[in-house]
Design a protein around this motif. Structure first.
Motif: not given
Length: 265
Positions: A165-170, A156-159, A150-153, A175-183
């Motif tokens: 897309a500003l991906v926020e981590v804490h 991708a929708c935003a792009l 869902h995160f990835a979808d 951070t590891e999950r964010a880095l796996k996102l395509k593009d």
């Protein structure tokens, strides 16, 4: 139920009332978004990170900050004193924000710098809605998006709509999950612990080395002085997102210049 869970529960109620198909058509027919990422990266090799200045009246952690703030007047102050972009609180129940502020800022007030609606995005319909109302970027909070697909979808929708897309981590896991996102091209590190609301710039210092230099990084929360900005500049932060320090200042123009670095130029 913690505050994030309460906010997400409220968002689900709001989403149920949205017409996703109509919003998608409106989004696709809206003027092309401006390049939010380019706007904050223009000063990548400058002495100071770029400033994303936030229009903010309240927050769950601090309560009411500036209830009578003239948001459009302050937006002009931000623009004139060195801000690279504007963050607009659009959550109404918890932050006293309004989606109309985003729309008016972009289409009526015709602000020249790119806006990011600050909200809790958990559904594609919210992305369409933001885009149709003038957003140039969208915020995706990893803590609110626990399902990786869902995160990835949503990313991708935003792009696909031309949004940054500003991906926020804490923390490290997010951070590891964010880095796996395509593009993925822009990651925000929020220095506020969502469980305790404690704030520490050490969070950004700890997580920044995990992120490739090719990905722009925004430090969020806990930034109040030029010394704070210098501390973040020393670890190669590209931009800072600041709200409370600006809207509660006795001299907003001077505080914007201090944090944007304009006063030292």
């Amino acid at each position: 139920m913690n505050i994030l869970e309460k906010i997400i529960a409220q968002k689900k109620l709001e989403i149920a009332a949205l017409d996703a198909s109509a919003l998608r058509r409106a989004a696709e027919q809206s003027p092309a978004p401006r390049d939010f990422l380019a706007a904050i990266k223009r000063r990548r090799f400058a002495p100071r990170p770029s400033l994303i200045a936030e229009l903010k009246r309240a927050s769950p952690s601090k309560g009411i900050l500036a209830p009578h703030l003239d948001l459009f007047q302050v937006a002009d102050i931000y623009t004139q004193n060195g801000a690279a972009a504007i963050s607009v609180l659009t959550d109404e129940k918890f932050f006293m924000g309004k989606l109309e502020t985003l729309r008016d800022l972009r289409f009526t007030h015709q602000s020249h710098i790119a806006p990011l609606p600050k909200d809790f995005t958990i559904d594609e319909s919210q992305i369409y809605e933001a885009r149709a109302n003038g957003a140039d970027a969208i915020l995706l909070i990893a803590a609110a998006l626990t399902d990786d697909k869902h995160f990835a979808d949503l990313h991708a929708c935003a792009l696909s709509l031309g949004l940054t897309a500003l991906v926020e981590v804490h923390d490290e896991a997010e951070t590891e999950r964010a880095l796996k996102l395509k593009d993925v091209k822009l990651i925000g590190i929020n220095n506020r612990n969502l469980a305790t609301f404690e704030v520490s710039l050490a969070t950004t210092e700890r997580l920044r080395p995990m992120i490739s230099p090719e990905i722009a990084v925004v430090a969020e929360s806990g930034i109040f002085t030029a010394a704070d900005v210098e501390r973040l500049a020393n670890i190669n932060i590209d931009a800072i997102l600041v709200g409370e320090a600006l809207v509660t200042s006795d001299d907003i123009p001077a505080k914007v210049r201090e944090l944007s670095g304009m006063e030292s130029q």
